[in-house]
Design an enzyme around this catalytic site. Structure first.
Site, mmCIF file in Angstrom:
data_model
loop_
_atom_site.group_PDB
_atom_site.id
_atom_site.type_symbol
_atom_site.label_atom_id
_atom_site.label_comp_id
_atom_site.label_asym_id
_atom_site.label_seq_id
_atom_site.Cartn_x
_atom_site.Cartn_y
_atom_site.Cartn_z
ATOM 1 N N ALA A 71 -3.511 10.438 -4.096
ATOM 2 C CA ALA A 71 -3.007 11.154 -3.082
ATOM 3 C C ALA A 71 -2.509 10.426 -1.366
ATOM 4 C CB ALA A 71 -4.251 11.415 -2.465
ATOM 5 N N GLY A 72 -2.025 8.696 -2.903
ATOM 6 C CA GLY A 72 -0.967 8.490 -1.959
ATOM 7 C C GLY A 72 0.593 9.681 -1.037
ATOM 8 N N ALA A 78 3.422 9.222 -2.376
ATOM 9 C CA ALA A 78 3.904 9.568 -3.755
ATOM 10 C C ALA A 78 3.238 11.604 -4.439
ATOM 11 C CB ALA A 78 3.747 9.113 -4.524
ATOM 12 N N ASP A 128 -5.292 2.570 -11.756
ATOM 13 C CA ASP A 128 -6.204 3.545 -13.048
ATOM 14 C C ASP A 128 -5.162 5.011 -13.389
ATOM 15 O OD1 ASP A 128 -8.069 2.678 -11.533
ATOM 16 O OD2 ASP A 128 -7.867 3.694 -9.908
ATOM 17 N N HIS A 154 5.436 -11.049 -2.264
ATOM 18 C CA HIS A 154 5.394 -10.503 -0.603
ATOM 19 C C HIS A 154 5.940 -12.609 0.045
ATOM 20 C CE1 HIS A 154 6.316 -9.371 3.186
ATOM 21 N NE2 HIS A 154 6.849 -8.429 2.986
ATOM 22 N N ARG A 209 12.678 -10.524 -1.604
ATOM 23 C CA ARG A 209 11.510 -11.160 -1.379
ATOM 24 C C ARG A 209 11.519 -12.294 -2.768
ATOM 25 N NH1 ARG A 209 8.250 -5.994 0.257
ATOM 26 N NH2 ARG A 209 8.845 -5.371 1.838
ATOM 27 N N SER A 269 10.441 1.181 -1.317
ATOM 28 C CA SER A 269 8.973 1.512 -1.652
ATOM 29 C C SER A 269 8.681 3.086 -0.969
ATOM 30 C CB SER A 269 7.568 0.773 -2.381
ATOM 31 O OG SER A 269 7.399 0.377 -0.664
ATOM 32 N N LEU A 270 8.602 3.072 0.487
ATOM 33 C CA LEU A 270 7.945 4.274 0.764
ATOM 34 C C LEU A 270 9.320 5.021 -0.114
ATOM 35 C CD1 LEU A 270 6.703 2.844 4.306
ATOM 36 C CD2 LEU A 270 5.855 4.156 2.750
#
EC number: 1.3.5.1
Length: 596
Positions: free
Chosen positions: A19-20, A22, A225, A246, A290, A407-408
């Protein structure tokens, strides 16, 4: 064995695991399309790791100067060191402006310019005019808490669209039948019951496996997971050797200092007070990508120009910026630096060191989020009933190195894409395919065996061995000797899992058992990471080989596919990178030397 447990059965059209950003974007998108959707999460949704994303989300809006999604695509392909699939990169960059406007309409409180437009800051590797122009201000920000703002907004949308949540449920394994995914089995931490979720489609959105390393910006819940479940289901993972460090983790603590700090004008110095990035990236300087900055910092420290008592880190200066800018645009990192480094950023530099931050590798998918495998000559054969999105997946838009703030964007663009594809494939409330008793029995037996482990090694000790080995043997710079030694050590540590001891045998809030299950997931991914790295005899993106310092497109412009067989041996295979675009609106970007 199944009779020994209280198993509750559920049927849904779609199950999203995680439940992030994505997972939530996919979940409410599917619910919005009329699919009966459930979302399983091992922690409360707004505790998901997306909440820790600071700097922003990229899109060529052009609010702060000329911009074009094609320039964004060029930067992303170059940033990926030509390991990113150009069809997926085109899809992401082209859809980015609409994704930002959609988030704004959902209620994300973006920072604003004086004219009221969404504020955008410069980020590493983002340029104009296909790399020939000045730095692009492309990263849309909500101060330095962008992930927090997006995650809370997406959770509100999920509640609005009546996604059914199963919170504090730990996903154990996928229900596979004849090469198809038909559901997932999860453990309710609150009452100890086991749940068999049947679905036409399972979406793995479980995040990365940063906690395979000793020092990481990841939360302790980032244990990969989904990747662990995929490996046990006999599926390969892709490009696992590419782990992003990073540049600016707080020295000793590992907490993230956003790249936005350098985007706002911060800069790095060595013990001589020199802005050393000017030597490594004359044009981009502190805003090179990076992997370039992390390698430069590591070289400075190795050559004796580090700061501090042990000369083992460098300084990030923000103290030349006005306190008003720092407090309005970077309030979160001011607080983080005060707590974890004891510094006032308006007066003192922040001690920083490259820290594990992101996994470019993951479960291979197409740009619809469907999991794909290599089947004979078909490199993109779809695994029916299974999707993956976010950091758990490898689309691959990030290739060998992810650009900050992509990424977001990846989360929301491919979360939406997966929802649209699921709606196209699934008829709501259609009957479910059968699942054999044997498939369920196998999952419960593994769970029971781990629960009743009574060996001699504590989970914490074995995990620490793995983390220290990964930190020392699969780091910023790599050699064959070190990688081969690391592969042997991780193999030995993994075989030690058979001898773990789980002290708590209960089923309710058993953190000992949770950590044992998480360690199993981490070990498989650590194993394929180090073996994949040892096999790739070139330097590309985040994979920097001192014994093979150059990129080798002739032999190595290909994705690594890595799995673990039943004997615990790593199996490697390869497939070509997609160098063609989706449309005629943009030309494919041919490989070139990557300089900043």
């Amino acid at each position: 064995m199944t009779k020994s447990y209280n198993i509750i059965h559920h049927k849904f059209d779609v199950i999203v695991v995680g439940a992030g950003g994505a997972g939530l974007r996919a979940a409410f998108g599917m619910a919005e399309e009329g699919l009966n959707t459930a979302c399983i999460s091992k922690l409360f949704p707004t505790r998901s790791h997306t909440v820790a994303a600071q700097g922003g989300i990229s899109a060529a809006l052009g609010n702060m100067g000329a911009d074009d999604w094609r320039w964004h695509m060029y930067d992303t392909v170059k940033g990926s060191d030509w390991l990113g699939d150009q069809d997926a990169i085109e899809y992401m960059c082209k859809n980015a402006p609409d994704a930002i406007l959609e988030l704004e309409h959902y209620g994300v409180p973006f920072s604003r310019t004086e004219e009221g437009k969404i504020y955008q800051r410069p980020f590493g590797g983002m340029t104009t005019e296909y790399g020939k122009g000045k730095a692009a201000q492309r990263t849309c920000a909500a101060a330095d808490r962008t992930g927090h703002a997006i995650l809370h907004t997406l959770y509100q949308q999920s509640l609005k669209h009546k996604v059914q949540f199963f919170i504090e449920y730990f996903a154990i394994d996928l229900l596979m039948e004849n090469g198809e995914c038909r559901g997932v089995v999860a453990w309710n931490l609150d009452d100890g019951s086991l749940h068999c979720f049947r679905a036409h489609n399972v979406v793995l959105a479980t995040g990365g496996y940063g906690r395979a390393y000793f020092s990481a910006t990841s939360a302790h819940t980032c244990t990969g997971d989904g990747g662990g479940m995929a490996i046990r289901a006999g599926l390969p993972l892709q490009d696992m050797e590419f782990v992003q460090f990073h540049p600016t983790g707080i020295y000793s603590a590992g907490c993230l200092i956003t790249e936005g700090a350098r985007g706002e004008g911060g800069y790095l110095v060595n013990a001589n007070g020199e802005r050393f990035m000017e030597r490594y990236a004359p044009a981009a300087k502190d805003l090179a990508s990076r992997d370039v900055v992390s390698r430069a910092m590591t070289i400075e420290i190795r050559e004796g120009r580090g700061v501090g008592e042990h000369k083992d880190h460098v300084f990030l200066h923000l103290n030349h910026l006005s306190p008003e800018i720092v407090h309005s645009r970077l309030p979160g990192i001011s607080e983080t630096a005060k707590i974890f480094a004891g510094v006032d950023v308006t007066k003192e530099p922040i001690p920083v060191l490259p820290t594990v931050h992101y996994n470019m590798g993951g479960i291979p998918t197409n740009y619809h989020g469907q999991v794909i495998i290599k089947d004979g000559k078909n490199h993109n054969s779809v695994v029916k009933g299974l999707m993956s999105i976010g950091e758990a997946a490898c689309v691959s838009v990030h290739g060998a190195n992810r650009l900050g703030s992509n990424s977001l964007l990846d989360l929301v663009v491919f979360g939406r894409s997966a929802a649209l594809k699921a709606a196209e494939l699934i008829k709501p409330a259609s009957p479910h395919k059968p699942v054999s008793e044997e498939a369920l029995e196998k999952i419960i037996s593994r769970f029971d065996k781990i629960r009743h482990s009574s060996g001699n090694i504590s989970v914490a000790d074995l995990r620490l061995k793995m983390q220290r080995t990964m930190q020392s043997h699969a780091s910023v710079f790599r050699t064959q000797e070190v990688l081969d030694e690391g592969a042997e050590m991780i193999s030995e540590i993994r075989s030690g899992y058979k001898d773990i001891k789980v002290n708590d045998k209960s089923l309710i809030w058993n953190s000992d058992l949770v950590e044992a299950l998480e360690l199993d997931n981490l070990l498989d991914q650590a194993l394929v990471t180090v073996y994949s790295a040892a096999a790739r005899k070139e330097s590309r993106g985040a994979h920097a080989r001192e014994d093979y310092p150059d990129r080798n497109d002739k032999e190595w412009m290909q994705h690594t596919l890595s799995g673990v067989d039943e004997a615990g041996k790593v199996v490697l295979d390869y497939k070509p990178v997609t160098l063609t675009t989706l449309s005629d609106e943009v030309k494919a970007i041919p490989p070139a030397k990557r300089v900043y």
